[in-house]
Design a protein around this motif. Structure first.
Motif, short mmCIF file in Angstrom:
data_model
loop_
_atom_site.label_atom_id
_atom_site.label_comp_id
_atom_site.label_asym_id
_atom_site.label_seq_id
_atom_site.Cartn_x
_atom_site.Cartn_y
_atom_site.Cartn_z
N MET A 1 0.85 -1.30 -0.38
CA MET A 1 -0.18 -0.79 -0.27
C MET A 1 0.87 1.23 0.33
O MET A 1 0.30 1.99 -0.82
CB MET A 1 -0.96 0.17 1.53
CG MET A 1 -1.70 1.30 1.51
SD MET A 1 -2.69 1.59 -0.02
CE MET A 1 -4.09 -0.27 0.83
N GLN A 25 -8.21 2.47 -5.48
CA GLN A 25 -8.06 1.95 -4.27
C GLN A 25 -8.75 1.88 -3.52
O GLN A 25 -9.13 0.61 -2.34
CB GLN A 25 -6.98 3.03 -3.93
CG GLN A 25 -6.32 3.17 -4.61
CD GLN A 25 -5.30 2.91 -4.90
OE1 GLN A 25 -4.41 1.59 -3.66
NE2 GLN A 25 -4.62 2.14 -5.72
N GLU A 28 -10.72 -1.78 -4.52
CA GLU A 28 -9.40 -2.89 -3.86
C GLU A 28 -9.45 -3.02 -2.18
O GLU A 28 -9.51 -4.09 -2.02
CB GLU A 28 -8.14 -2.32 -4.12
CG GLU A 28 -6.97 -3.52 -4.14
CD GLU A 28 -6.11 -2.40 -4.77
OE1 GLU A 28 -4.91 -3.01 -3.77
OE2 GLU A 28 -5.52 -2.16 -5.68
N ALA A 29 -9.57 -1.81 -1.75
CA ALA A 29 -9.83 -2.23 0.37
C ALA A 29 -10.79 -2.44 0.12
O ALA A 29 -11.19 -2.91 1.48
CB ALA A 29 -9.45 -0.88 0.82
N ILE A 83 -8.56 4.67 3.77
CA ILE A 83 -8.56 3.83 3.22
C ILE A 83 -7.71 2.58 4.99
O ILE A 83 -8.36 2.21 4.48
CB ILE A 83 -7.30 3.11 2.41
CG1 ILE A 83 -8.37 3.82 1.06
CG2 ILE A 83 -7.28 1.67 1.50
CD1 ILE A 83 -7.22 3.94 0.18
N LYS A 84 -6.81 3.62 5.42
CA LYS A 84 -5.64 2.50 6.01
C LYS A 84 -6.58 2.05 7.36
O LYS A 84 -6.67 0.87 8.21
CB LYS A 84 -4.07 2.72 6.32
CG LYS A 84 -3.91 2.73 5.20
CD LYS A 84 -1.46 2.83 6.13
CE LYS A 84 -0.83 1.90 5.08
NZ LYS A 84 0.48 2.27 5.46
N ARG A 86 -9.41 2.77 7.95
CA ARG A 86 -11.70 2.81 7.68
C ARG A 86 -11.69 3.94 8.36
O ARG A 86 -13.07 2.81 8.93
CB ARG A 86 -12.02 1.28 8.03
CG ARG A 86 -11.16 0.34 7.51
CD ARG A 86 -11.73 0.43 5.75
NE ARG A 86 -12.88 -0.03 6.08
CZ ARG A 86 -13.25 -1.37 5.42
NH1 ARG A 86 -12.38 -2.83 4.95
NH2 ARG A 86 -14.28 -1.41 5.36
#
Length: 303
Positions: A1, A25, A28-29, A83-84, A86
């Motif tokens: 990532m 992204q 994908e996540a 993303i990381k 959430r």
């Protein structure tokens, strides 16, 4: 990532480039969207425009402009956080919108998203009759419902109530932002326990998530305070209490508006003899019912 972000920082040059990349992204996540947006494109556009101090509705030609390296880093930092961790986007920006109004939010309160906002915008048509002099926002959280009602009824007194000290602190900030202290009161109360007087509108979005739904919540929702969501096996722990006592705090022509979300099914099962009026929304949402004081008194024994 991290390698993806390092490469993106080098090759993505415009807001449109970054939005397109962020959408990929996000998919994908396998992110979940439900806190102000309902899709990856709108979420990405929101974070990108926020980071660049641009309005969400900025003209498309602006999205083709070149960004500086510092701007690109600024934007990608928010996308990486989304993303990381959430985290829902409003917790990243500290801002949410409700009834066209901005509200400060953080992880002490639910992110405003209640369909009750549509009812406020429509002046509670066709149910409301008579003057609105006093409004109660019960379980107020960020204060968004009560504050939106204060804008809708500029001559009304508004009382915002919650049991959570954290929620009351956020609501206090929002009352400051909207400069409503002259006709707003903020009180700590376990439902009606510390509430005084009668109201023309009681609006409440109480905790109503049943255990099954709590167990299935996406990660994004798990950042929100459990106290503001969970309400027992059937989601009706607080709603039962509200139905029993609300009539005592309502004027003759007053309305009670209650959001119960997916727990509307449990409402129908628990009170089969009560003909609840469920609101149909044009902008999405469900599980909101309207009751008059007369209806509450008529079915008091059922509650």
């Amino acid at each position: 990532m991290d390698k993806h972000f390092t490469q993106a920082l080098k090759v993505l040059k415009t807001p449109k480039d970054i939005i397109r990349w962020a959408v990929s992204q996000f998919h994908e996540a396998d992110l979940y969207f439900g806190h102000g947006t309902d899709n990856a494109w709108d979420e990405a556009r929101y974070l990108v425009t926020y980071a660049l101090n641009l309005p969400w509705s900025v003209a498309d030609e602006w999205l083709d402009t070149q960004l500086t390296a510092i701007e690109r880093k600024q934007v990608l930092k928010l996308i990486k956080k989304r993303i990381k961790k959430r985290l829902p986007a409003p917790y990243i920006t500290g801002e949410a919108w409700f009834c066209g109004l901005p509200f400060f939010v953080d992880q002490r309160v639910l992110i405003p998203r209640s369909p009750v906002g549509e009812l406020i915008d429509k002046d509670f048509y066709p149910w409301r009759h008579g003057q609105v002099n006093r409004v109660l926002d019960l379980c107020c959280g960020s204060g968004c419902i009560g504050i939106a009602a204060a804008y809708q009824y500029p001559d009304a007194e508004v009382v915002l109530s919650d049991l959570s000290d954290d929620a009351l602190a956020v609501a206090e900030t929002n009352l400051d932002v909207h400069a409503l202290w002259e006709r707003a009161e903020l009180i700590k109360s376990d439902l009606f326990n510390e509430v005084a007087g009668r109201f023309d509108l009681i609006l409440t979005n109480p905790p109503y998530v049943d255990q099954e739904d709590m167990d299935a919540l996406p990660k994004e929702y798990r950042h929100e305070p459990r106290m503001a969501l969970a309400a027992g096996d059937d989601g009706l722990d607080l709603v039962r209490n509200i139905l029993k006592k609300a009539a005592d705090y309502m004027n003759e022509d007053a309305l009670l508006i209650v959001e119960v979300g997916n727990s509307w099914v449990h409402m129908e099962e628990a009170f089969p003899m009560v003909p609840f009026t469920w609101v149909e929304f044009e902008r999405g949402g469900h599980g909101v019912f309207v009751m008059t004081r007369a209806e509450l008194l008529q079915y008091q024994d059922a509650f």
